[in-house]
Design an enzyme around this catalytic site. Structure first.
Site, PDB file in Angstrom:
ATOM      1  N   ARG A   1       0.822  -1.209   0.000  1.00  0.00           N
ATOM      2  CA  ARG A   1       0.000   0.000   0.000  1.00  0.00           C
ATOM      3  C   ARG A   1       0.858   1.263   0.000  1.00  0.00           C
ATOM      4  O   ARG A   1       0.406   2.343  -0.337  1.00  0.00           O
ATOM      5  CB  ARG A   1      -0.956  -0.016   1.203  1.00  0.00           C
TER       6      ARG A   1
ATOM      7  N   TYR B   1     -15.530  15.176 -17.846  1.00  0.00           N
ATOM      8  CA  TYR B   1     -16.062  13.812 -17.751  1.00  0.00           C
ATOM      9  C   TYR B   1     -17.195  13.796 -16.728  1.00  0.00           C
ATOM     10  O   TYR B   1     -17.101  14.434 -15.666  1.00  0.00           O
ATOM     11  CB  TYR B   1     -14.931  12.871 -17.345  1.00  0.00           C
TER      12      TYR B   1
ATOM     13  N   ASP C   1      -6.978  17.701 -17.203  1.00  0.00           N
ATOM     14  CA  ASP C   1      -7.249  16.317 -17.580  1.00  0.00           C
ATOM     15  C   ASP C   1      -6.772  16.144 -19.015  1.00  0.00           C
ATOM     16  O   ASP C   1      -7.367  16.694 -19.950  1.00  0.00           O
ATOM     17  CB  ASP C   1      -8.741  16.021 -17.446  1.00  0.00           C
TER      18      ASP C   1
ATOM     19  N   LYS D   1      -7.594   4.538 -20.355  1.00  0.00           N
ATOM     20  CA  LYS D   1      -7.855   4.861 -21.754  1.00  0.00           C
ATOM     21  C   LYS D   1      -6.608   4.660 -22.615  1.00  0.00           C
ATOM     22  O   LYS D   1      -6.134   3.549 -22.785  1.00  0.00           O
ATOM     23  CB  LYS D   1      -8.402   6.286 -21.831  1.00  0.00           C
TER      24      LYS D   1
END
Length: 407
Positions: free
Chosen positions: A82, A136, A201, A226
């Site tokens: 982590r 988005y 973005d 993506k």
């Protein structure tokens, strides 16, 4: 841009070089892998360990204290999955080089990455966000709903400076925007931000077409699901930034657990090696489809950015749901940036969560379709689109002719 303007060819894009002096295409292949030959390796290894042995508990305590203070990556061997992973770190190193930043921090999804940025700023008492629509849909919802205690002021790019407040922690834009492909003058917005960090973005453009830090942005966000992954088989997000901000992001990632799995990190690193080739080839297909769609009387308007790219949006005169239902080669599905072509209806899926009036006000109309163009033969793609668009109305005037006649 709309269909009356000539799109930029991918070959016209500025040739971007990394800080090393190597071309972007070269950096995409070698970044994050420079140490492999010295280890006698060719392919990057996958480290699936969740924990790591250490017989020096005093040393471990000191390293944990150092991480708690600055968020810097611990020296020496890994500590716990982590806190960090060597395979994921390779991807982070590579993406930072491609975006021209000091560091990058990967997360389990693009929304986890955006959430971490908001949490970092919110922890400093800077919960106000200035944002430009469209974004988005889930990014829009996260801000509007105040799920992380943030407050948002929506504005156009020209209104950014006037929207800033003493507690503004972030300015957020997406360029080209999802799904209208509207573009923002990043340099002008960055100037308007003053000392407030600008987050861009860059999912649609990728560093192949645009590197926002070169225009004044401090933070660059990707849904790595993506184009960075590029094959529809990995879910991830990443923020490219300076090392100071990266340290804070790592602390949030450690505390909230939004870590990226090592296998995903491996797939992303592999995806980066072909990113320039994929983006340029898909962009060439997209530019050709833009020309054909713009000349088609069944299409009301086509949107394609000046920067180019593989995303196309278009409005149809008929029922967009029927177009979705008639494709056969093209896949009707959410997401984008894969090697195959995808089509979706934003008002029904990706932006359904946005209030209808806000959605339409941002240009996301009910007849708008979004096309993520892949690597298939462009004539095969057009044959599928031509069939899906349905019968041509007799005597209809193609949009391009109608526009040119009005000038």
């Amino acid at each position: 841009m709309d269909s009356a303007r000539t799109p930029t060819s991918p070959s016209d894009a500025v040739r971007i070089t990394a800080a090393t002096g190597r071309a972007l295409a070269t950096e995409a292949v070698h970044a994050g892998r420079d140490d492999l030959a010295g280890q006698g390796l060719h392919a990057p290894p996958i480290d699936l360990s969740t924990t790591y042995p250490s017989y020096d508990s005093r040393g471990e305590a000191a390293r944990i204290d150092a991480f708690a203070a600055t968020g810097a990556e611990p020296d020496g061997p890994p500590v716990y999955g982590r806190l960090g992973n060597p395979t994921v770190a390779r991807f982070e190193t590579a993406l930072a080089k491609l975006e021209g930043t000091e560091s990058a921090v990967a997360f389990a999804s693009g929304m986890a990455a955006l959430s971490a940025v908001l949490l970092v700023r919110g922890s400093m008492g800077l919960r106000h966000v200035v944002a430009v629509r469209p974004l988005y849909g889930c990014s829009d919802h996260l801000l509007t709903a105040g799920l992380l205690g943030s407050e948002v002021t929506w504005t156009d790019p020209a209104g950014v400076a006037d929207a800033l407040r003493p507690d503004t922690g972030l300015v957020l834009v997406e360029s080209p925007a999802n799904p209208t492909l509207a573009e923002v003058d990043l340099r002008a917005v960055a100037h308007a931000c003053g000392s407030v960090p600008l987050l861009v973005d860059n999912t649609f453009a990728t560093p192949v077409l645009q590197r926002p830090v070169e225009h004044g942005a401090r933070l660059v966000l990707h849904s790595a699901t993506k184009y960075l992954g590029g094959h529809g088989d990995v879910l991830a997000g990443v923020v490219a930034c300076d090392e100071e901000f990266a340290g804070r992001l790592r602390q949030v990632r450690f505390a909230t657990g939004g870590v990226l799995h090592p296998l995903a990190g491996y797939l992303l690193l592999r995806g980066l090696s072909t990113l320039p080739v994929r983006v340029r080839a898909a962009s060439a297909n997209a530019a050709e489809l833009v020309a054909r769609l713009a000349a088609d009387p069944r299409v009301a308007r086509v949107y394609y950015p000046r920067i180019g790219g593989a995303m196309v949006s278009f409005e149809v005169h008929g029922d967009p749901h029927e177009v979705i239902g008639r494709v056969r080669l093209i896949t009707p599905a959410v997401s984008l940036g894969s090697v195959d072509t995808l089509i979706q209806h934003p008002a029904s899926i990706s932006h359904r969560i946005v209030d209808a009036d806000d959605r339409r006000g941002a240009g996301v109309g009910d007849r708008l379709l979004r096309l993520s163009v892949g690597l298939e033969d462009v004539d095969d793609l057009w044959a599928d689109l031509d069939r899906a668009l349905g019968e041509r109305a007799p005597g209809a005037i193609p949009l391009r002719e109608a526009l040119s006649g009005a000038e």
